[in-house]
Design a protein around this motif. Structure first.
Motif, PDB file in Angstrom:
ATOM      1  N   PHE A 242       0.811  -1.217   0.000  1.00 16.37           N
ATOM      2  CA  PHE A 242       0.000   0.000   0.000  1.00 16.37           C
ATOM      3  C   PHE A 242       0.844   1.267   0.000  1.00 16.37           C
ATOM      4  O   PHE A 242       0.446   2.285  -0.563  1.00 16.37           O
ATOM      5  N   ASP A 243       2.004   1.221   0.662  1.00 15.27           N
ATOM      6  CA  ASP A 243       2.827   2.418   0.773  1.00 15.27           C
ATOM      7  C   ASP A 243       3.762   2.617  -0.411  1.00 15.27           C
ATOM      8  O   ASP A 243       4.587   3.541  -0.417  1.00 15.27           O
ATOM      9  N   GLY A 244       3.642   1.758  -1.418  1.00 12.07           N
ATOM     10  CA  GLY A 244       4.481   1.882  -2.598  1.00 12.07           C
ATOM     11  C   GLY A 244       5.778   1.111  -2.515  1.00 12.07           C
ATOM     12  O   GLY A 244       6.514   1.036  -3.507  1.00 12.07           O
ATOM     13  N   ASN A 245       6.073   0.542  -1.362  1.00  3.90           N
ATOM     14  CA  ASN A 245       7.291  -0.254  -1.219  1.00  3.90           C
ATOM     15  C   ASN A 245       7.097  -1.649  -1.805  1.00  3.90           C
ATOM     16  O   ASN A 245       5.981  -2.053  -2.124  1.00  3.90           O
ATOM     17  N   ALA A 246       8.196  -2.366  -1.938  1.00  5.47           N
ATOM     18  CA  ALA A 246       8.152  -3.698  -2.540  1.00  5.47           C
ATOM     19  C   ALA A 246       7.204  -4.616  -1.772  1.00  5.47           C
ATOM     20  O   ALA A 246       7.137  -4.578  -0.535  1.00  5.47           O
ATOM     21  N   LEU A 247       6.467  -5.435  -2.506  1.00  5.44           N
ATOM     22  CA  LEU A 247       5.518  -6.367  -1.916  1.00  5.44           C
ATOM     23  C   LEU A 247       6.209  -7.683  -1.604  1.00  5.44           C
ATOM     24  O   LEU A 247       6.892  -8.256  -2.455  1.00  5.44           O
ATOM     25  N   ASP A 248       6.014  -8.171  -0.394  1.00  8.19           N
ATOM     26  CA  ASP A 248       6.460  -9.518  -0.026  1.00  8.19           C
ATOM     27  C   ASP A 248       5.296 -10.465  -0.307  1.00  8.19           C
ATOM     28  O   ASP A 248       4.344 -10.526   0.472  1.00  8.19           O
ATOM     29  N   VAL A 249       5.359 -11.178  -1.409  1.00  4.15           N
ATOM     30  CA  VAL A 249       4.258 -12.043  -1.815  1.00  4.15           C
ATOM     31  C   VAL A 249       4.006 -13.140  -0.789  1.00  4.15           C
ATOM     32  O   VAL A 249       2.865 -13.564  -0.584  1.00  4.15           O
ATOM     33  N   THR A 250       5.045 -13.586  -0.113  1.00  2.00           N
ATOM     34  CA  THR A 250       4.890 -14.679   0.842  1.00  2.00           C
ATOM     35  C   THR A 250       4.252 -14.240   2.154  1.00  2.00           C
ATOM     36  O   THR A 250       3.755 -15.072   2.916  1.00  2.00           O
ATOM     37  N   ALA A 251       4.252 -12.935   2.428  1.00  6.65           N
ATOM     38  CA  ALA A 251       3.644 -12.412   3.663  1.00  6.65           C
ATOM     39  C   ALA A 251       3.083 -11.022   3.391  1.00  6.65           C
ATOM     40  O   ALA A 251       3.577 -10.021   3.917  1.00  6.65           O
ATOM     41  N   PRO A 252       2.061 -10.944   2.554  1.00  2.00           N
ATOM     42  CA  PRO A 252       1.556  -9.630   2.139  1.00  2.00           C
ATOM     43  C   PRO A 252       0.671  -8.976   3.193  1.00  2.00           C
ATOM     44  O   PRO A 252      -0.356  -9.520   3.589  1.00  2.00           O
ATOM     45  N   ALA A 253       1.065  -7.784   3.661  1.00  2.00           N
ATOM     46  CA  ALA A 253       0.197  -7.033   4.568  1.00  2.00           C
ATOM     47  C   ALA A 253      -0.957  -6.408   3.787  1.00  2.00           C
ATOM     48  O   ALA A 253      -2.051  -6.224   4.303  1.00  2.00           O
ATOM     49  N   GLY A 254      -0.687  -6.082   2.560  1.00  2.00           N
ATOM     50  CA  GLY A 254      -1.685  -5.494   1.678  1.00  2.00           C
ATOM     51  C   GLY A 254      -1.087  -5.389   0.291  1.00  2.00           C
ATOM     52  O   GLY A 254       0.133  -5.233   0.145  1.00  2.00           O
ATOM     53  N   VAL A 255      -1.911  -5.488  -0.735  1.00  2.00           N
ATOM     54  CA  VAL A 255      -1.422  -5.456  -2.106  1.00  2.00           C
ATOM     55  C   VAL A 255      -2.133  -4.366  -2.885  1.00  2.00           C
ATOM     56  O   VAL A 255      -3.344  -4.180  -2.766  1.00  2.00           O
ATOM     57  N   LEU A 256      -1.370  -3.636  -3.686  1.00  2.00           N
ATOM     58  CA  LEU A 256      -1.898  -2.615  -4.585  1.00  2.00           C
ATOM     59  C   LEU A 256      -1.355  -2.894  -5.979  1.00  2.00           C
ATOM     60  O   LEU A 256      -0.145  -2.872  -6.197  1.00  2.00           O
ATOM     61  N   ALA A 257      -2.265  -3.183  -6.908  1.00  2.00           N
ATOM     62  CA  ALA A 257      -1.883  -3.429  -8.302  1.00  2.00           C
ATOM     63  C   ALA A 257      -2.630  -2.437  -9.167  1.00  2.00           C
ATOM     64  O   ALA A 257      -3.836  -2.233  -8.993  1.00  2.00           O
ATOM     65  N   ALA A 258      -1.926  -1.806 -10.098  1.00  2.00           N
ATOM     66  CA  ALA A 258      -2.581  -0.774 -10.907  1.00  2.00           C
ATOM     67  C   ALA A 258      -1.837  -0.568 -12.210  1.00  2.00           C
ATOM     68  O   ALA A 258      -0.672  -0.947 -12.365  1.00  2.00           O
ATOM     69  N   THR A 259      -2.546   0.061 -13.144  1.00  2.00           N
ATOM     70  CA  THR A 259      -1.874   0.533 -14.344  1.00  2.00           C
ATOM     71  C   THR A 259      -0.837   1.574 -13.917  1.00  2.00           C
ATOM     72  O   THR A 259      -1.056   2.324 -12.956  1.00  2.00           O
ATOM     73  N   PRO A 260       0.338   1.622 -14.555  1.00  2.00           N
ATOM     74  CA  PRO A 260       1.432   2.471 -14.067  1.00  2.00           C
ATOM     75  C   PRO A 260       1.065   3.938 -13.878  1.00  2.00           C
ATOM     76  O   PRO A 260       1.508   4.566 -12.906  1.00  2.00           O
ATOM     77  N   ALA A 261       0.231   4.485 -14.756  1.00  2.00           N
ATOM     78  CA  ALA A 261      -0.095   5.903 -14.672  1.00  2.00           C
ATOM     79  C   ALA A 261      -0.915   6.246 -13.433  1.00  2.00           C
ATOM     80  O   ALA A 261      -0.923   7.406 -12.991  1.00  2.00           O
ATOM     81  N   LEU A 262      -1.616   5.276 -12.862  1.00  2.00           N
ATOM     82  CA  LEU A 262      -2.476   5.525 -11.711  1.00  2.00           C
ATOM     83  C   LEU A 262      -1.888   5.028 -10.396  1.00  2.00           C
ATOM     84  O   LEU A 262      -2.369   5.405  -9.324  1.00  2.00           O
ATOM     85  N   HIS A 263      -0.883   4.187 -10.461  1.00  2.00           N
ATOM     86  CA  HIS A 263      -0.378   3.548  -9.249  1.00  2.00           C
ATOM     87  C   HIS A 263       0.042   4.571  -8.201  1.00  2.00           C
ATOM     88  O   HIS A 263      -0.334   4.470  -7.022  1.00  2.00           O
ATOM     89  N   GLY A 264       0.802   5.562  -8.598  1.00  2.00           N
ATOM     90  CA  GLY A 264       1.285   6.563  -7.654  1.00  2.00           C
ATOM     91  C   GLY A 264       0.158   7.339  -6.993  1.00  2.00           C
ATOM     92  O   GLY A 264       0.247   7.700  -5.811  1.00  2.00           O
ATOM     93  N   GLU A 265      -0.907   7.608  -7.748  1.00  2.00           N
ATOM     94  CA  GLU A 265      -2.032   8.343  -7.174  1.00  2.00           C
ATOM     95  C   GLU A 265      -2.759   7.513  -6.125  1.00  2.00           C
ATOM     96  O   GLU A 265      -3.222   8.046  -5.103  1.00  2.00           O
ATOM     97  N   PHE A 266      -2.868   6.211  -6.362  1.00  2.00           N
ATOM     98  CA  PHE A 266      -3.469   5.353  -5.346  1.00  2.00           C
ATOM     99  C   PHE A 266      -2.593   5.298  -4.096  1.00  2.00           C
ATOM    100  O   PHE A 266      -3.103   5.337  -2.971  1.00  2.00           O
ATOM    101  N   VAL A 267      -1.290   5.201  -4.266  1.00  2.00           N
ATOM    102  CA  VAL A 267      -0.391   5.202  -3.111  1.00  2.00           C
ATOM    103  C   VAL A 267      -0.583   6.485  -2.303  1.00  2.00           C
ATOM    104  O   VAL A 267      -0.688   6.457  -1.078  1.00  2.00           O
ATOM    105  N   THR A 268      -0.633   7.625  -2.984  1.00  2.00           N
ATOM    106  CA  THR A 268      -0.816   8.900  -2.300  1.00  2.00           C
ATOM    107  C   THR A 268      -2.116   8.930  -1.516  1.00  2.00           C
ATOM    108  O   THR A 268      -2.155   9.382  -0.362  1.00  2.00           O
ATOM    109  N   MET A 269      -3.196   8.406  -2.106  1.00  2.00           N
ATOM    110  CA  MET A 269      -4.476   8.356  -1.396  1.00  2.00           C
ATOM    111  C   MET A 269      -4.392   7.466  -0.174  1.00  2.00           C
ATOM    112  O   MET A 269      -4.902   7.809   0.899  1.00  2.00           O
ATOM    113  N   PHE A 270      -3.754   6.303  -0.304  1.00  2.00           N
ATOM    114  CA  PHE A 270      -3.691   5.362   0.807  1.00  2.00           C
ATOM    115  C   PHE A 270      -2.847   5.913   1.956  1.00  2.00           C
ATOM    116  O   PHE A 270      -3.216   5.771   3.124  1.00  2.00           O
TER     117      PHE A 270
END
Length: 274
Positions: A242-270
């Protein structure tokens, strides 16, 4: 004949993921059809009173594990319904026999079988099969993603105000759902709408195909997202925590997947909504 543990390529493993996901999903679908349209499948519960598990989840996982033990005996296996086999090859399978069990119980179409294989904690091949609509999604590291053999890419959406994300909610009826509901209330006025499909794996597959522009969810597990994360990245999307940092797939606290142009805006909102 079992394949050699150190010679299988991501392409080889992709083919095996696809074959197993299709076989297992087809098995579960046939069992569901025998119950009759609109009927509700009998079930027990797991993590909470609203988190169901059926005999079909267990039987389908057993089918997947049997295939993997026969064809990849040196690999590790982790499954939603309790599979836990430690291997020596360095490869680890994360499997969800029926992702979207609530949909399965209620005879809704939004469920699938998800199969992925990881090396050093990162997925290198995976497949998701949605048997009700006969859609098979596959991906291999560095080789792109497909639906029923045709290449797929994430959407070209660039405008947050007209974006369509998907999400899911925790089955723990406590502060988790309250926190998630408050986040939705803050986000909803800034987007076109939101979708709740009921399957994390399918939500990620829909990001990969461009059917939705983003997907975010907390309190997921590795078997929910492993194949879908690879699908999205191989389809050109961005996947992080959620915070834009690398995702640990084996122990995910939360996942954010998006088209590249929108990903940063979702991170900012979260980040702003915390």
């Amino acid at each position: 004949m079992p394949s050699e543990p150190h010679t299988a390529t991501p392409s080889d493993l992709r083919a095996l993921c696809a074959d197993i996901a299709h076989e297992a999903g087809s098995f579960a679908h046939e069992q569901r059809r025998r119950l009759g349209a609109g009927s509700r499948a009998a079930h027990d519960t797991k993590s909470s009173d609203v988190d169901p598990v059926t005999e079909f989840d267990r039987a389908t996982e057993e089918l997947v594990v049997d295939r993997l033990r026969a064809e990849r005996p040196d690999d590790s296996i982790i499954g939603e319904e309790g599979a836990d086999h430690t291997g020596s090859s360095g490869l680890e399978w994360h499997i969800d026999p029926i992702d979207g069990t609530v949909n399965f119980v209620y005879d809704l179409p939004g469920w699938c079988t998800s199969v992925a294989v990881l090396r050093d904690g990162a997925p290198i091949a995976g497949a998701i099969y949605a048997p009700v609509v006969d859609e098979l999604y596959t991906a291999a590291l560095g080789e792109g993603a497909t639906i029923n053999g045709a290449p797929i890419t994430v959407s070209g959406a660039t405008d947050l105000a007209t974006s369509l994300p998907a999400t899911g909610f925790s089955y723990h009826l406590d502060e988790h759902r309250v926190e998630q509901a408050e986040r939705i209330a803050r986000i909803l006025p800034r987007i076109r709408d939101i979708r709740r499909q009921g399957s994390a794996a399918l939500d990620l597959a829909y990001v990969a195909t461009g059917r939705v522009d983003a997907y975010f969810e907390e309190f997921v597990n590795s078997w929910d997202i492993a194949a879908g994360v690879l699908l999205v990245t191989e389809a050109g999307g961005t996947v992080t925590a959620f915070d834009g940092n690398a995702l640990d797939v084996t122990a995910p606290a939360g996942v954010l997947a998006a088209t590249p142009a929108l990903h940063g805006e979702f991170v900012t909102m979260f980040v702003a909504s915390r």
